[in-house]
Design a protein around this motif. Structure first.
Motif, mmCIF file in Angstrom:
data_model
loop_
_atom_site.group_PDB
_atom_site.id
_atom_site.type_symbol
_atom_site.label_atom_id
_atom_site.label_comp_id
_atom_site.label_asym_id
_atom_site.label_seq_id
_atom_site.Cartn_x
_atom_site.Cartn_y
_atom_site.Cartn_z
ATOM 1 N N TYR A 1 11.749 -68.146 -44.796
ATOM 2 C CA TYR A 1 12.624 -68.895 -45.712
ATOM 3 C C TYR A 1 11.811 -69.649 -46.771
ATOM 4 O O TYR A 1 10.772 -70.240 -46.462
ATOM 5 C CB TYR A 1 13.472 -69.913 -44.936
ATOM 6 C CG TYR A 1 14.419 -69.271 -43.953
ATOM 7 C CD1 TYR A 1 15.734 -68.977 -44.308
ATOM 8 C CD2 TYR A 1 13.992 -68.946 -42.664
ATOM 9 C CE1 TYR A 1 16.594 -68.376 -43.401
ATOM 10 C CE2 TYR A 1 14.844 -68.336 -41.755
ATOM 11 C CZ TYR A 1 16.153 -68.055 -42.134
ATOM 12 O OH TYR A 1 17.011 -67.450 -41.245
ATOM 13 N N PHE B 1 12.870 -72.487 -49.232
ATOM 14 C CA PHE B 1 13.966 -73.366 -49.651
ATOM 15 C C PHE B 1 13.616 -74.098 -50.941
ATOM 16 O O PHE B 1 12.568 -74.734 -51.029
ATOM 17 C CB PHE B 1 14.248 -74.408 -48.566
ATOM 18 C CG PHE B 1 14.899 -73.864 -47.341
ATOM 19 C CD1 PHE B 1 16.230 -73.458 -47.364
ATOM 20 C CD2 PHE B 1 14.189 -73.751 -46.148
ATOM 21 C CE1 PHE B 1 16.842 -72.958 -46.219
ATOM 22 C CE2 PHE B 1 14.791 -73.253 -45.003
ATOM 23 C CZ PHE B 1 16.126 -72.853 -45.040
ATOM 24 N N GLU C 1 18.327 -71.459 -50.423
ATOM 25 C CA GLU C 1 17.484 -70.291 -50.182
ATOM 26 C C GLU C 1 18.056 -69.149 -51.030
ATOM 27 O O GLU C 1 19.045 -68.522 -50.639
ATOM 28 C CB GLU C 1 17.512 -69.943 -48.694
ATOM 29 C CG GLU C 1 16.203 -69.514 -48.099
ATOM 30 C CD GLU C 1 15.584 -68.276 -48.750
ATOM 31 O OE1 GLU C 1 16.253 -67.557 -49.490
ATOM 32 O OE2 GLU C 1 14.397 -68.032 -48.475
#
Ligand SMILES: [Zn+2]
Length: 324
Positions: free
Chosen positions: A157, A159, A176
């Protein structure tokens, strides 16, 4: 208690006893290097137990874990005190970090509440029971300040930090873009309406909140992970509902002020609130406080737009319709 939402991304439900919010959603992203926990719960026993049980079940090593906190409210931030270790990084926005460092100034809130017609005996009850005071984090936490557009990488991920002021001075969400996941904190909730309150005269939170909603509306989002209640998909639709809700509130205040001037506490007592209670007098102490703070935020917005005016009468602020 634990729900897997996406690969290596989990939700732990942290109970908030006696609160109408019921629980806080803490999101945990597992990684081989460092894990990330988003929001924590109050600084009290039930929250601490739920978090510890959840982390144990997920096999998360707290020594290899960092935190992102969406905003300063004690239900998201308070439990940090129990969870940090020497190697912890706490990602946090600057405006809320500044407020944390200057301490919880309940006396300033109380003074402002008094100006807005809050009865003296009820102010004493607030002093005893304000959850922001009772369950807050200990002083002395050190933050890694996040700014708009910063990226926090954890596992698969990446972000992006999205500043969404309104619910607090510096409220921040995570987006995301590849997975189209939006971690919303208390900016956008599905089953309840985020509370927009004002307890000072220094900013116009509703104006900032509505601008933050417009900003998030532009993002391509498939899944919203809110700070409370259920996760949901229809982000754009929910944003429109929230904007409509505040417009209705503003209209309601205008109709309450038609023909007479009132203070904010009186106005709040005449507004319609989503709570099962026979009368305003029977509202729980904290709910009356939140309702009045919400009324003040809407009054500030109307005042800044020139729709209503305010004047001091004795020791109280009175609001009335602006004469055109
Ligand atoms: Zn909050």
């Amino acid at each position: 208690m634990i729900e897997e939402i996406s690969a290596n991304l989990y939700k732990i439900e942290i109970p908030l006893p006696m609160s109408p919010l019921k629980a806080l959603n803490s999101y945990v992203i597992k990684d081989t290097e460092r894990n990330l926990i988003i929001d924590t719960g109050w600084n009290q026993e039930e929250c601490r137990n739920a978090m510890q049980t959840g982390l144990k079940e997920l096999g998360v090593d707290i020594k290899k874990t960092d935190f992102f906190i969406s905003h300063l409210h004690a239900d998201h931030f308070g439990l940090l005190s129990s969870l940090t270790t020497e190697s912890t990084t706490i990602y946090f926005n600057r405006p809320d970090a500044d407020r944390f460092r200057s301490g919880f100034r309940l006396d300033d809130f109380v003074k402002f509440a008094r100006l807005n017609g809050y009865p003296e005996n009820e102010l004493e009850a607030i002093r005893q029971s304000h959850p922001g005071l009772k369950f807050r984090a200990k002083e002395g936490l050190v933050f890694h300040i996040t700014e708009e557009g910063d990226t926090i990488n954890v596992g698969e991920y990446a972000f992006k930090c999205v500043a969404t002021p309104g619910h607090t001075w510096g409220h921040m969400c995570l987006y995301e873009p590849n997975k189209k996941i939006f971690v919303a904190g208390d900016h956008i909730l599905n089953d309840i309406t985020p509370n927009i309150q004002l307890w000072s005269d220094e900013w116009d939170p509703l104006n900032e909140y509505l601008a933050s909603l417009d900003k998030v509306y532009e993002l391509d989002i498939e899944l919203v992970l809110p700070g409370h209640r259920g996760i949901f998909k229809n982000c754009k639709e929910r944003i429109q509902e929230l904007k409509h809700h505040h417009q209705k509130r503003l209209n309601e205040i205008i109709s309450i002020l038609e023909g007479s001037s009132k203070n904010a506490f009186q106005i709040a007592s005449q507004m319609s609130w989503d709570i099962i209670c026979d009368s305003w007098d029977l509202f729980p102490v904290s709910q009356k406080w939140f309702a009045t703070g919400e009324a003040i935020a809407h009054l500030k917005f109307l005042g800044e737009k020139g729709i209503i005016r305010r004047e001091m009468q004795g020791q109280k602020i009175l609001f009335s319709m602006a004469r055109l």
